[in-house]
Each structure stands twice: as C-alpha cells, then as structure tokens.
Design an enzyme around this catalytic site. Sequence first.
Site, PDB file in Angstrom:
ATOM      1  N   GLY A  94      -0.099  45.484  75.803  1.00 32.39           N
ATOM      2  CA  GLY A  94      -0.256  46.183  77.058  1.00 32.39           C
ATOM      3  C   GLY A  94       0.859  45.832  78.013  1.00 32.39           C
ATOM      4  O   GLY A  94       1.832  45.155  77.656  1.00 32.39           O
ATOM      5  N   GLY A  95       0.711  46.298  79.255  1.00 33.73           N
ATOM      6  CA  GLY A  95       1.754  46.058  80.226  1.00 33.73           C
ATOM      7  C   GLY A  95       1.919  44.593  80.568  1.00 33.73           C
ATOM      8  O   GLY A  95       3.012  44.152  80.913  1.00 33.73           O
ATOM      9  N   MET A  96       0.849  43.793  80.482  1.00 39.12           N
ATOM     10  CA  MET A  96       0.936  42.405  80.906  1.00 39.12           C
ATOM     11  C   MET A  96       1.207  41.457  79.753  1.00 39.12           C
ATOM     12  O   MET A  96       1.853  40.429  79.913  1.00 39.12           O
ATOM     13  CB  MET A  96      -0.357  41.981  81.610  1.00 39.12           C
ATOM     14  CG  MET A  96      -0.242  40.606  82.281  1.00 39.12           C
ATOM     15  SD  MET A  96      -1.568  40.259  83.433  1.00 39.12           S
ATOM     16  CE  MET A  96      -2.944  39.999  82.332  1.00 39.12           C
ATOM     17  N   GLY A  97       0.717  41.740  78.551  1.00 40.20           N
ATOM     18  CA  GLY A  97       0.883  40.780  77.477  1.00 40.20           C
ATOM     19  C   GLY A  97       0.663  41.395  76.116  1.00 40.20           C
ATOM     20  O   GLY A  97       0.431  42.593  75.971  1.00 40.20           O
ATOM     21  N   VAL A  99      -1.418  40.680  72.362  1.00 40.84           N
ATOM     22  CA  VAL A  99      -2.510  39.971  71.707  1.00 40.84           C
ATOM     23  C   VAL A  99      -2.228  39.957  70.212  1.00 40.84           C
ATOM     24  O   VAL A  99      -2.057  41.006  69.593  1.00 40.84           O
ATOM     25  CB  VAL A  99      -3.879  40.629  71.985  1.00 40.84           C
ATOM     26  CG1 VAL A  99      -4.993  39.818  71.321  1.00 40.84           C
ATOM     27  CG2 VAL A  99      -4.124  40.721  73.485  1.00 40.84           C
ATOM     28  N   LYS A 114      -3.581  35.553  73.048  1.00 41.09           N
ATOM     29  CA  LYS A 114      -3.008  36.409  74.088  1.00 41.09           C
ATOM     30  C   LYS A 114      -1.843  35.682  74.752  1.00 41.09           C
ATOM     31  O   LYS A 114      -1.978  34.529  75.164  1.00 41.09           O
ATOM     32  CB  LYS A 114      -4.065  36.776  75.123  1.00 41.09           C
ATOM     33  CG  LYS A 114      -3.594  37.834  76.123  1.00 41.09           C
ATOM     34  CD  LYS A 114      -4.780  38.387  76.914  1.00 41.09           C
ATOM     35  CE  LYS A 114      -4.365  39.551  77.804  1.00 41.09           C
ATOM     36  NZ  LYS A 114      -5.518  40.148  78.504  1.00 41.09           N
ATOM     37  N   ASP A 207     -14.004  46.464  84.283  1.00 43.00           N
ATOM     38  CA  ASP A 207     -13.414  47.376  83.290  1.00 43.00           C
ATOM     39  C   ASP A 207     -14.325  47.486  82.075  1.00 43.00           C
ATOM     40  O   ASP A 207     -13.865  47.357  80.937  1.00 43.00           O
ATOM     41  CB  ASP A 207     -12.023  46.897  82.887  1.00 43.00           C
ATOM     42  CG  ASP A 207     -11.212  47.984  82.184  1.00 43.00           C
ATOM     43  OD1 ASP A 207     -11.543  49.176  82.374  1.00 43.00           O
ATOM     44  OD2 ASP A 207     -10.272  47.655  81.447  1.00 43.00           O
TER      45      ASP A 207
END
Length: 888
Positions: A94-97, A99, A114, A207
């Site tokens: 994803g945009g942040m990290g 996995v 992660k 979420d």
Amino acid sequence: MTDPARWARIQELFHRAAEMREAERRPFLETACGDDPSLVAEVLALLREDAGPESLLDRGLPGAAAAVLRDPAGGREPRATFGPYRVLGVLGEGGMGVVYLAERADLGQRVALKVLRDASLSPARRERFATERRTLAQLVHPAIAQLHDADSLDDGTPWFAMEYVEGAPLTEYCRQHGTSVRGRLELLRRVAEAVQHAHRHAVIHRDLKPSNILVTADGAVKLLDFGIAKQVETLDLGADQTRTGLRLMTPAYAAPEQVRGDRIGTHTDVYSLGVLLYELLAGRLPFDLAGLTPGEAATLVTEHEPVRPSAAVRGPGAGRDAVLAAGAVDRASWTDLDVLCLTAMHRDPARRYRTVDALIRDLDHFLAGEPLDARPDSLGYRLGKFVRRNEAAVAAAAAVVALLVGLVGFYTIRLAGARNEALAEAARSQRIQRFMENLFQGGDADAGPADSLRVVTLLARGVQEARGLDGDPEAQADLYATLGALYQQLGDLARADTLLGLALEGRRATHGPGHPEVARSLVALGVLRADQASYAEAERLIREALALADRRGREHPVRAEATIALGRVLEERGRYDEAIALLEEAVRVRSAGPPGSPELTAAMYQLANAHFYAGHLDASDSLNRVLLAVNQQRHGARHPEVAHNLVNLGASEQERGNYVEAERLHRQALEIFRGWYGDDHPETASGLTLVGRALLFQGRHDEAAAALTGALAIRERVFGPRHPAVASTLNELASIALQQDRYDEAEAMYVRMEAIYRAIHGDDHYLIALAMANRASVYMNSRRHAAAEPLFREVIARYTRAQGADHFNTGIARIKLGRVLLRQGRFAEAAEESRAGYDILTRTTNPGISFLRAARQDLVAAFDSLGRPGEAARFRAELADTAAPASR
C-alpha cells in the site's frame, strides 16, 4: 480522459476484486478483462492504493515526491531477512508499507511482516506506523490478529511481525460456504465482540470491511489492519481535518460523519458493522457507488436512506448466496433484521445503537427469538426534535412549569427522599429475585421450567436478564462478573472476556477506581488473561488489583484473591521462587482464619503447583494429600476440586516413573471432569492429555495417540492454535512420532511447540528448553549427533538458569547429552555427563524410570570402553534389578 462507461466498469471490477485475497485478484481480472491489459493495470493500481491507509495527496509533499520518483519496478530488491524472519513473498502493498509473508528461520513460525516504506520521508507516517504497533500490542483477543514481534532495521526503518491468518474475507467465506442467515449473524457477532474489545481499550478501528475480516477454514474470525485506527483520546486533535479532503476510509463502508469530516467515535464503527450486516443479509452494499464522482458518492451516503435489506435481497444486484440463505427467513424475522440493520447504520449517530455492545445485545435477542431493544422512531424521539427546533418558546414555558413544580416539590422532597431510600434496597432485592426466576423459567410466564433447559441456555438467558438491569448498575456489574466467570469455566473465553470487561467498567463507574470491587474485577480479568496465555497482561492487572487491596489492609479478602492469582501467574511465567515465597505468605495469613476456608485451600493448591514445577515433589505431594482429604469431605468424591488434586498427585508419580499409578490417578480425574463438564471441555482435554502421557511412557502408543488427538482438537477449538495447552498436547503426540521413528513429523511438532512457547513466554522460560531438548532428541535418534550435541548443551544451561542444577529436567538433559557423546566415541565425556544426570535423578525418582535405565546402559558401555570393569559391573547389576520399569 476515461469515459463514463469505462469508469463504471473499473469501479465494478474494483469492488469485486477488493473482497478477494491478494493471490486471487490478478487471475480474476485477467479473465474478466479479456484482451484489455490496460484495464487490468488500472484496476490493480486502484487496489494498491486502496490497500494503503493514505491516498497520494494525504502523504504530504515528501511522500508524494517519493511516490512520483520511485522506480516503477519497485526500486531496490526487497530484503531477504528482518531480524530472525526470512521473507517468503509479498502479501500486499500500500501507500504506507509492504506486508510480507515471512518465516522465523529458527522455529518455522509463519508471520505477516509489515514494513514501513520510505520512513525517513514522513515523520507523520512513521508515527502512524508506530501507533499501529502500539495498538496491536494492547489488543489481546481471540478474534484479533496478534502482534508477535517488532524492531527496526539498521537505517531506522521500523517493522513488526503479526499473526499470519489464512482465511477468506468475511463475505467471500459466506458465499463459498453457503452460510445461513443465522450463521452470518453469528460470524458478525464475533466480529462485533472483537470491535467491542478494541473500544474498551479506547481504540476505534475506522476501516471495518470484509477484506479486513478474515474467516479461517474452521470458522474462526480474525480482525486485521488497525493501520488507521484511532485512540479515543486523540479524536479531538483534528489530525485528519488538517489534511486534504481525501480522508482515510473505504467509502462504501464509511459512516456519514467520516465522509463529511465530522467528529467520529465508537458510533462510527457501529455504522460500519451495520454496513457489513447489510451486505451479509442482502448480498450487496447499501449504496452502489460505482461510476460516481467522490462528491456524488458523498451525497448519496450522507443524504439518502438505503433500501431495506429485506427488499434489497429480492432486488437487482443481490448476491445469489444471500438470496438462498434469506429464503429460510420468515416475514416477521425480516422485520426485525431490517430494524437491527438500519438502526446500526442510521445516518444520525444519536439514533444508532449507542455502543457495539448494544448491537451485540440485539443480535443475541434475534438469535434467541426475543424482542429487539431497537424500535422504530418513537413519540419521545419526535418530541425531542420538536423541543430542539423551538428551543426559545419551550424554554419560556418550561420556566413557568418549573416554578410551580418547585414550590410543590419543596414540601414533598424530604418525605420522598426518606421513602425512596427505604424502597431502594427492596427494589434491588426484587429485581435480583426476578432475575433468578426468569433465568430458570423456560421463557413462558405461564409455564414451569423448561424440560430441556441447559447450562448454556441458562447463561445466555442470564446475560439478557442482566442487561435489563440498567437502572441498577451495581447489581448489573455483579451479575456480569458472575456470568463471565461461568463462561470462563465452560471454556468460552471470548464471551467471558466481554462480560468481565463490562463488569469492570460498571464497577469503576459505580464505585470509583479505588473500590475493592474494582480490584476484584481486575483479579478476575487477570486470571482470564492467564487462561488466554497473556501472562504479562495478567500480571499487570493483578498487581494493579493488589495495590488497590493493600490500601484496605493486609487482611482484606480481595488481597488474598489477588495474592493467590499473582502466585499462579508467576508460576506460569517460570518464576518459581517468587511464586513460592508469595504463596507461602498467603497460606500463613489465611491459616489464621477458619480452618479449611476456600481462601486457604486455594492458596495451598497454587503453592503445591509452584513446588511441583520447581521440582519439589515431596512438598507438592504433602500439600495435595491434605487438599484431597479436605475437598473429598467438603464436596464429595466426584467434584472438580478433587480431580485437580488427583491430577497433581498423578503428575508427581509420572515424574518419579510410576507410570501405572500415574495412569490410575489421571483416569480417576478424567472421569470426574467428563461427568462434570462433558466431553468437549478444556478440563476434559487436560485429563486426556495426562492419560495419554502415562500411556505413552508404558509404550501403549495407539491408546495414547487416540487420547491425545482428542485432547488436541478440544484445546485448539477453545484456545486457538497458539496456546501453551496446545503445545503441551503436541509435545506428547510428537513423542509418539519420535518413538515410532517418524522423525520429520516429530520435529515439525516440536518446532511448532517451541514457537508457541516463545510467542507466549519469551526466551527464558524453562518450556523453551523443554521444546529444544525434545528437538535435540529427534537429532540424536536420527543419528545427527553433531546437531544434537550443541542443542543439548544449550538446554542444560537453560534448565540450570530456570530450574536449578539439580532439577530432574536438568538431569534428563545431561543423560541425553551423555548418550550423544557416547555415540561419537567420546567415552570419558559421556561417562561424566551420564553419571551427573544419573546422580540427579536417583535423588528424586523411581529407580526403574526409563531415563535411569538409559543412563545405566550408557554408563556400562562407557566404562567398558574405558577399561573400568568394576564401575561397569555396578551399573550392569543395577540394570538387572530394574528390569520392568513400566510395572513399578
């Protein structure tokens, strides 16, 4: 520019693929898109962006620049290892990290790992990543994926390893299995319990969607991804409001207040649970956002009401599986389901279920065929709206009425106060009496008790009755505490967790934080955490209770409860000297009271356990024999307390090598547990494991395997796959495989056992050494002596630190090391180790125990090889005197 038809197609494919597992998405898209690879690429790009908790614009200038400048191929190659973990593949990005699927190289334990990407570019992103780690660390619940490990790379990039869950998204699982409406509600209830647990720890998920809720093959629910979760105390900071308009959420499941950017709270998660319920019932989402601009989607969610699920399930777009499941629901039930669902996802947070627990309560009402607490709009609600619209006029009229009422009230308040005080206690007694009467009735006021009333039915009814005591929070908290303890005894730890948590909340609200009843709830929750193998959290809760109790004096009953519970936790953590000292003090204090009091016997029981694990078998047996006589006199011969004493005495006989006597005592205990709890209870599993162990040491492998396999199934169902009780049964099954030369199978089970113990206890507990010793035995028996020797040496060092140089576990490990050295032809070293282990075991065990016989055989061989016939003859004679160990 993308044309509207193509955009609608992209949206449709995106929503369908978003609910699939990562590995299934590309094959699905390639099939669905035919010969249009650009369409595949566009949908995959959206999915990658959706998987992260931030949009491109949310990342700030450094993050946006990094995203634009990043090598399209992914830049540098990913690392192969993170600490002790070896990367096996990518699970998601994803945009942040990123996995990864990773495996702990030394244990074979698989995890989801992660890693924060581009950590140096965004301090805010680093803090969000750290917050997710902290959040996971504090959430211990069977339905929440657990944090295992966390660290940083040399360059400061943080990572954490968490439970790897193999399962399908919630809605996909129901489609694949054709789950009934009842089954879907039960699954959602488990999700709601996990969310409620997070809320009790002041965490809002924000979420909730099917891809964040996985269901395993055996039906266990796991809540994932707290990447954008928020602590309640941080919600007023307005962090999201200072960012772009593209907020952190999944629009199809987001509450209207999220879409508008208004204040969020626990009611926000309630809305998302309502959307999930809607989708489970109707097979489609309440709002079709495909082809809409963000503004149009926001308007639809915030200003329109969804079609009732009962109508949606019969309309276009409904899932075929949901239609089939709904066919068994009658019209009256659909009316309740509509109310339940639409109340949860009402646009106005004030008109939703107040808490997730309130939603759970109505789910339980529906499943039990009882009326719902939720009702359609009432006169009271409409009147409240009228008052708020005409505030000035109503206020003036109210002032006149208040003056008249005040004059009358002044003269009656004293009389009313005295009368109310006198009636309050009587009213409480009547409510408790009604609670007990309703609990034991069959549900019909005109009928007697139900003929088929079961304990589980009674408890479920008890919870419903307790929730009706909102007007008497003190009584309600007491009943929650009692019912939670009963669920704990029945092995339903998740339900016990919910009820004991509610009891603690209620007592804090009613009595204040320093009251003895609050301390009692802390002890109860701490004992539950010990059952869940969360020993650090258990110790924290119980020490907090002990500090509260100390303020009331050393003689206060709650202090005794906390002391005994803390002794148990210290023993579970391998801190035997601390546990023994604490429990001996508790026994001395309680001995000054009535003889044979429950507090005294409980302290003696825990002290006996601590002595056993410290290797003080005689001291343990002395206490257990006294307790056995007391409990037989107090409870009769077939009570669980009697069974526990028989178990402890049997365990001592097992350690001494008296396997037939151990079997006899364990079978007596097993029959008591079965008669009391039934065939599918953790205590029954414990009895089966102990009987299987005794049979194993008698060489009766088929009987042992049958008992142990049954025990493992029960323990995995109750505790999950990662619990010390599961590891204990795995140990015995692996020993059977080892004795039958099934080395790979034995090693795999020992590795799993070691991984469980490391995850629960850390690195210093004696059980880690036990698992390592058994793995070394696999190497020894399969003639991998070079691998076995260093492992046995490490095991001896660990046992010596944890249990002492003279403990029988240390002695066994030295005997096994001696055998490895003997088989390498190192006779002098072998004789030294075998003799040291022999001397330890002869002081505490039966002369015919198998380990002593092995030591004598090895000493005979070593001394013969060293040319010392006299010493060899001594041990040869002892072998002849102990020819039948299993019969002793």
